[in-house]
Structures are given as structure tokens and as C-alpha cells.
Write a protein that holds these residues in place. Structure first.
Motif, short mmCIF file in Angstrom:
data_model
loop_
_atom_site.label_atom_id
_atom_site.label_comp_id
_atom_site.label_asym_id
_atom_site.label_seq_id
_atom_site.Cartn_x
_atom_site.Cartn_y
_atom_site.Cartn_z
N ILE A 92 -6.50 -7.74 7.46
CA ILE A 92 -6.74 -7.53 8.89
C ILE A 92 -7.74 -6.40 9.10
O ILE A 92 -8.62 -6.49 9.97
CB ILE A 92 -5.41 -7.24 9.63
CG1 ILE A 92 -4.48 -8.45 9.53
CG2 ILE A 92 -5.66 -6.88 11.09
CD1 ILE A 92 -3.05 -8.16 9.92
N SER A 93 -7.65 -5.34 8.28
CA SER A 93 -8.58 -4.22 8.44
C SER A 93 -10.02 -4.64 8.17
O SER A 93 -10.94 -4.14 8.81
CB SER A 93 -8.19 -3.04 7.55
OG SER A 93 -8.55 -3.25 6.20
N VAL A 94 -10.22 -5.57 7.25
CA VAL A 94 -11.58 -6.05 6.98
C VAL A 94 -12.14 -6.77 8.20
O VAL A 94 -13.30 -6.55 8.58
CB VAL A 94 -11.60 -6.97 5.73
CG1 VAL A 94 -12.92 -7.71 5.61
CG2 VAL A 94 -11.34 -6.14 4.47
N GLY A 147 -16.16 -3.75 14.07
CA GLY A 147 -16.67 -2.41 14.32
C GLY A 147 -18.10 -2.24 13.83
O GLY A 147 -18.95 -1.67 14.52
N LEU A 148 -18.39 -2.76 12.62
CA LEU A 148 -19.74 -2.63 12.07
C LEU A 148 -20.77 -3.40 12.88
O LEU A 148 -21.95 -3.06 12.87
CB LEU A 148 -19.76 -3.11 10.62
CG LEU A 148 -19.14 -2.18 9.59
CD1 LEU A 148 -19.17 -2.81 8.21
CD2 LEU A 148 -19.84 -0.83 9.58
N SER A 149 -20.32 -4.44 13.58
CA SER A 149 -21.26 -5.19 14.42
C SER A 149 -21.67 -4.39 15.65
O SER A 149 -22.63 -4.74 16.33
CB SER A 149 -20.66 -6.54 14.84
OG SER A 149 -19.63 -6.35 15.80
N MET A 161 -20.97 6.22 21.08
CA MET A 161 -20.11 5.13 20.70
C MET A 161 -19.23 4.80 21.90
O MET A 161 -18.56 5.66 22.44
CB MET A 161 -19.27 5.58 19.49
CG MET A 161 -18.43 4.51 18.91
SD MET A 161 -17.46 4.93 17.42
CE MET A 161 -18.35 6.16 16.58
N ASN A 162 -19.23 3.52 22.28
CA ASN A 162 -18.42 3.13 23.44
C ASN A 162 -16.96 2.96 23.04
O ASN A 162 -16.62 2.91 21.85
CB ASN A 162 -19.00 1.86 24.08
CG ASN A 162 -18.87 0.65 23.19
OD1 ASN A 162 -17.85 0.43 22.55
ND2 ASN A 162 -19.93 -0.15 23.14
N PRO A 163 -16.06 2.89 24.01
CA PRO A 163 -14.62 2.83 23.71
C PRO A 163 -14.20 1.65 22.83
O PRO A 163 -13.35 1.80 21.96
CB PRO A 163 -13.96 2.75 25.09
CG PRO A 163 -14.95 3.38 26.02
CD PRO A 163 -16.30 3.04 25.46
N VAL A 164 -14.79 0.47 23.04
CA VAL A 164 -14.42 -0.70 22.23
C VAL A 164 -14.81 -0.47 20.77
O VAL A 164 -14.04 -0.76 19.85
CB VAL A 164 -15.09 -1.98 22.79
CG1 VAL A 164 -14.87 -3.16 21.84
CG2 VAL A 164 -14.55 -2.30 24.17
N SER A 165 -16.00 0.08 20.56
CA SER A 165 -16.46 0.37 19.20
C SER A 165 -15.55 1.39 18.54
O SER A 165 -15.18 1.24 17.37
CB SER A 165 -17.89 0.91 19.23
OG SER A 165 -18.75 0.00 19.83
N VAL A 198 -12.42 2.03 19.20
CA VAL A 198 -11.12 1.41 18.91
C VAL A 198 -11.22 0.55 17.64
O VAL A 198 -10.33 0.60 16.79
CB VAL A 198 -10.62 0.57 20.12
CG1 VAL A 198 -9.46 -0.32 19.72
CG2 VAL A 198 -10.22 1.50 21.25
N CYS A 199 -12.28 -0.22 17.51
CA CYS A 199 -12.45 -1.05 16.31
C CYS A 199 -12.50 -0.19 15.06
O CYS A 199 -11.84 -0.49 14.06
CB CYS A 199 -13.73 -1.89 16.41
SG CYS A 199 -13.63 -3.28 17.53
N ILE A 200 -13.28 0.88 15.10
CA ILE A 200 -13.42 1.76 13.94
C ILE A 200 -12.08 2.44 13.63
O ILE A 200 -11.63 2.44 12.48
CB ILE A 200 -14.54 2.81 14.18
CG1 ILE A 200 -15.89 2.12 14.32
CG2 ILE A 200 -14.55 3.85 13.07
CD1 ILE A 200 -16.34 1.31 13.13
#
Length: 123
Positions: free
Chosen positions: A62-64, A70-72, A1-5, A7-9
Motif C-alpha cells: 500500500i505504501s508503494v 505522492g511522487l506524481s 507543497m499542497n495539502p494533498v501532496s 498527505v500522500c508523502i
């Protein structure tokens, strides 16, 4: 999992946990109530006008959005179990903010959850 992913999760989990805590604070402000037909409107209005409840619902919205981002980027079989981190955050925050008890049994459960998340994140 990369850092952006990641952070989103994690941001999605944090916002979800924050929403739960704000909803609890709002219900604490209203107090215990019976769920009856006569109480639906007065209690519903009282709850709907509590700032913590409004903030909690905003955090959910906002969490949705963040969760969809994140799911993308992450498989749902990895992302969804990460939501269990919210249980850990909420348990400690409820202990700190609301004086809820963290028994040994609950701490062991939290440890098991964290172990599961670590195993999952490494897969």
C-alpha cells in the motif's frame, strides 16, 4: 507543497514505518535464528505465516501505491528525504513498543533529521 501532496508523502512514510514495526514484531515472535541452508525453508515458512509479517508486507504494498501518488505531485528531491521521518517515527515506536533504548546520541540524531526535514520542506 499542497495539502494533498503532503498527505500522500506523510501517509507513505507512515505506512513504510508501520511495515518496519510489523516486520520487527513478526521476527520477535519467531526469535533469533541462524541463517543457514538448513534453516531457509523452516524459518522462511515460520516467518511467512506470522500475521505481523503478512501485515508488514501489506503495508509495504500500500505504501508503494501511495508513494507513487505522492511522487506524481512532488519533486523527488523533496519527497525522498521526507522518508527520513520514518526513522523518527520508528525510533520512538520501537522505544515504546519494544523497549529499545533512546540514548542522548540517538535523540540528537533524531533532532538533526527533523531539522533537515523542516529546512527541506520550506524550500
Amino acid at each position: 507543497m499542497n495539502p494533498v501532496s503532503l498527505v500522500c508523502i506523510l501517509l507513505g512514510v507512515a505506512l513504510n514505518a508501520c511495515a518496519q514495526l510489523l516486520l520487527k514484531a513478526g521476527t520477535n515472535a519467531v526469535g533469533h535464528f541462524d541463517f543457514t541452508r538448513a534453516n531457509i525453508l523452516p524459518i522462511g515458512f515460520k516467518l511467512a505465516t506470522q500475521w505481523p509479517v503478512i501485515g508488514g508486507l501489506a503495508c509495504y504494498v500500500i505504501s508503494v501505491v501511495v508513494w507513487i501518488l505522492g511522487l506524481s505531485r512532488v519533486d523527488v528531491s523533496i519527497a525522498y528525504p521526507m522518508l527520513s521521518l520514518g526513522y523518527v517515527v520508528n525510533a520512538f515506536a520501537a522505544w515504546y513498543l519494544f523497549g529499545e533504548v533512546l540514548s542522548l546520541q540517538r535523540l540528537i540524531g533524531i533532532g538533526i533529521i527533523l531539522l533537515g526535514v523542516v529546512v527541506l520542506a520550506r524550500s
